[in-house]
Design a protein around this motif. Structure first.
Motif, mmCIF file in Angstrom:
data_model
loop_
_atom_site.group_PDB
_atom_site.id
_atom_site.type_symbol
_atom_site.label_atom_id
_atom_site.label_comp_id
_atom_site.label_asym_id
_atom_site.label_seq_id
_atom_site.Cartn_x
_atom_site.Cartn_y
_atom_site.Cartn_z
ATOM 1 N N GLY A 280 12.336 -35.130 -5.386
ATOM 2 C CA GLY A 280 11.151 -34.834 -6.190
ATOM 3 C C GLY A 280 11.484 -34.730 -7.663
ATOM 4 O O GLY A 280 12.617 -35.017 -8.087
ATOM 5 N N ASP B 162 14.999 -33.753 -12.438
ATOM 6 C CA ASP B 162 15.293 -33.032 -13.695
ATOM 7 C C ASP B 162 16.666 -32.360 -13.613
ATOM 8 O O ASP B 162 17.465 -32.423 -14.550
ATOM 9 N N ASN C 278 2.193 -30.949 -18.234
ATOM 10 C CA ASN C 278 1.430 -30.770 -17.002
ATOM 11 C C ASN C 278 0.227 -29.877 -17.247
ATOM 12 O O ASN C 278 -0.756 -29.928 -16.538
ATOM 13 N N ASP D 278 11.048 -35.909 -18.895
ATOM 14 C CA ASP D 278 10.371 -35.607 -17.650
ATOM 15 C C ASP D 278 9.028 -36.331 -17.723
ATOM 16 O O ASP D 278 8.137 -35.929 -18.486
ATOM 17 N N GLN E 10 4.305 -36.355 -15.243
ATOM 18 C CA GLN E 10 2.850 -36.368 -15.461
ATOM 19 C C GLN E 10 2.349 -37.644 -16.132
ATOM 20 O O GLN E 10 1.155 -37.738 -16.449
ATOM 21 N N LYS F 7 2.576 -36.648 -7.384
ATOM 22 C CA LYS F 7 1.595 -36.644 -8.478
ATOM 23 C C LYS F 7 0.850 -37.975 -8.539
ATOM 24 O O LYS F 7 -0.085 -38.125 -9.306
ATOM 25 N N CYS G 78 3.001 -24.039 -10.654
ATOM 26 C CA CYS G 78 4.126 -23.146 -10.338
ATOM 27 C C CYS G 78 3.855 -21.719 -10.789
ATOM 28 O O CYS G 78 4.481 -20.789 -10.305
HETATM 29 C C1 LIG Z 1 6.026 -32.057 -15.661
HETATM 30 C C2 LIG Z 1 6.551 -31.743 -14.314
HETATM 31 N N1 LIG Z 1 7.872 -31.786 -14.085
HETATM 32 C C3 LIG Z 1 8.398 -31.518 -12.881
HETATM 33 C C4 LIG Z 1 7.601 -31.175 -11.822
HETATM 34 C C5 LIG Z 1 8.232 -30.881 -10.500
HETATM 35 O O1 LIG Z 1 8.061 -31.960 -9.619
HETATM 36 P P1 LIG Z 1 8.208 -31.724 -8.037
HETATM 37 O O2 LIG Z 1 7.035 -30.885 -7.626
HETATM 38 O O3 LIG Z 1 8.186 -33.113 -7.465
HETATM 39 O O4 LIG Z 1 9.514 -31.053 -7.819
HETATM 40 C C6 LIG Z 1 6.213 -31.108 -12.006
HETATM 41 C C7 LIG Z 1 5.325 -30.712 -10.888
HETATM 42 O O5 LIG Z 1 4.725 -29.679 -10.887
HETATM 43 C C8 LIG Z 1 5.674 -31.403 -13.280
HETATM 44 O O6 LIG Z 1 4.353 -31.344 -13.506
#
Ligand SMILES: Cc1ncc(COP(=O)(O)O)c(C=O)c1O
Length: 383
Positions: A74, A79, A155, A180, A183, A206, A329
């Motif tokens: 994910g 990241d 996000n 990253d 989004q 997403k 989150c």
């Molecule tokens: C900008 C951003 N980076 C990283 C993530 C994390 O991604 P994942 O939920 O696939 O671990 C998210 C998801 O909430 C996000 O919006």
């Protein structure tokens, strides 16, 4: 058509439902095509072929070579792999990292962990639209800087950073640049060559793909260390038997986005702009966070005076509408949004944040329902 139950759903930046067209491609990999892609017999070769097809599809979506894509669990893992991967390289020329105050926790907390482990960290602020100033970045770069990580779009607000300009500053100084793009990929055109980034994270859930699947783009010749140790999968950068069904889903999600992104962006942008206009008319003192900056077309982030975002979310939930006050989150914490505080909003304004994020299955009927329920919820809350 499956019943996706997306009526009243306004939280596509948190996650998206799986597109049924993609689920159909994934399902065989849970039963008849269950083999391990590392196995030498026919069925293993079939699974490996499916993984490699998905790799080509994801690469095409971000204009990269298939060999530059590593599948992960994910966005968070992508990241972490980017940041720890660079920090754990041999023969580092220094130990200074730069990021921004508005990053997702997957980047910010990873940088904070690296700081605890002895790295030096600069966190760049943003202006009132939520933008990083390239001048600030230039001033922050030092001789010992090894990595800069700035997200492509928030996000929370959807604000899009000038990543190409920031990455070119990094390149001028011989510093690696990670973005990253969780989004942005699949929502706007993302071209790794045009952006000039070295590392780019994306996530399947997403973009109408399954949760627990993502990828990291690693520019050719950029060496990073793995997070995990084990077998030789993913060029030894991500050992462990591949999540074949998830990867196949991400690959198909990439194809659908490639074909439909422009039309979706146009439709959702129009819906978002209409919503913004109507909310401004309903609540003349509303703050539209990130207004004036380029934003992802599906995202509208507002602060409605006198309305705690998390209470408003609860009221709207009672009316069958799903929204967030900030990032998914932090949805259960009532702490003010760090992103809004970094943009210079007051504590009150930061607590009043409400994020409306649209997606492929958003309809005019959803919009009408929100426009009729929101004023009632605000009236009740203020009373
Ligand atoms: C900008 C951003 N980076 C990283 C993530 C994390 O991604 P994942 O939920 O696939 O671990 C998210 C998801 O909430 C996000 O919006």
């Amino acid at each position: 058509m499956l019943n996706m139950n997306t009526a009243g759903y306004f939280d596509y930046n948190a996650t998206t439902p799986i597109d049924p067209r993609l689920l159909a491609e994934m399902l065989p990999f849970f039963n008849d095509r269950f083999a391990n892609p590392s196995s030498a017999y026919r069925q293993g070769c079939d699974a490996l072929g499916a993984v490699e097809t998905a790799r080509k599809r994801v690469a095409r979506l971000v204009n990269a070579e298939p060999s530059e894509i590593v599948f992960t669990s994910g966005g968070t893992e992508a990241d972490n792999l980017a940041l720890f991967g660079v920090a754990r390289r041999k023969n580092l020329k220094g130990n200074h990292l730069i990021t921004s105050a508005i990053e997702h926790k997957a980047v910010l907390n990873t940088c904070r962990q690296l700081e605890k482990e002895g790295f030096s960290l600069t966190v760049l602020g943003v202006d009132d639209m939520g933008l990083v100033d390239p001048g600030d970045l230039r001033r922050a770069i030092r001789k010992d800087t090894i990595l800069i990580s700035v997200m492509q779009a928030s996000n929370e607000t959807g604000v899009i950073q000038p990543v190409a300009e920031l990455a070119s500053l990094a390149r001028e100084h011989g510093v690696l640049f990670h973005t990253d793009a969780v989004q942005t990929v699949g929502k706007i055109a993302v071209d790794t060559a045009e952006l000039g980034v070295d590392l780019l994270s994306l996530s399947a859930h997403k973009i109408y793909g399954p949760k627990g699947t993502g990828a990291l783009y690693i520019r050719r010749n950029v060496q990073i260390a793995p997070l995990f140790y084990g077998g030789g999968q993913e060029g030894k950068l991500r050992p462990g038997t591949e999540n074949v069904a998830g990867i196949v889903g991400l690959g198909k999600a990439a194809v659908l986005c490639q074909n439909e992104m422009a039309a979706d962006a146009r439709r959702l942008g129009e819906m978002r702009d209409r919503l913004e206009k109507e909310l401004r008319a309903l609540f003349p003192k509303i703050l539209v966070n990130g207004a004036g900056a380029l934003r992802t077309p599906n995202t509208l982030h507002v602060s409605i005076p006198g309305c705690d975002g998390s209470v408003l979310v609860a009221f709207l939930d009672g009316a069958g509408l799903a929204l967030s006050s900030g990032s998914a989150c932090s949805a259960k914490s009532r702490a003010p949004s760090q992103v809004l505080l970094a943009m210079g909003r007051s504590e009150d304004e930061a607590v009043e944040g409400l994020r409306i994020s649209l997606g492929r299955f958003s309809s005019e009927a959803d919009l009408e329902k929100l426009l009729s329920e929101l004023p009632q919820a605000v009236r009740r809350l203020r009373a």
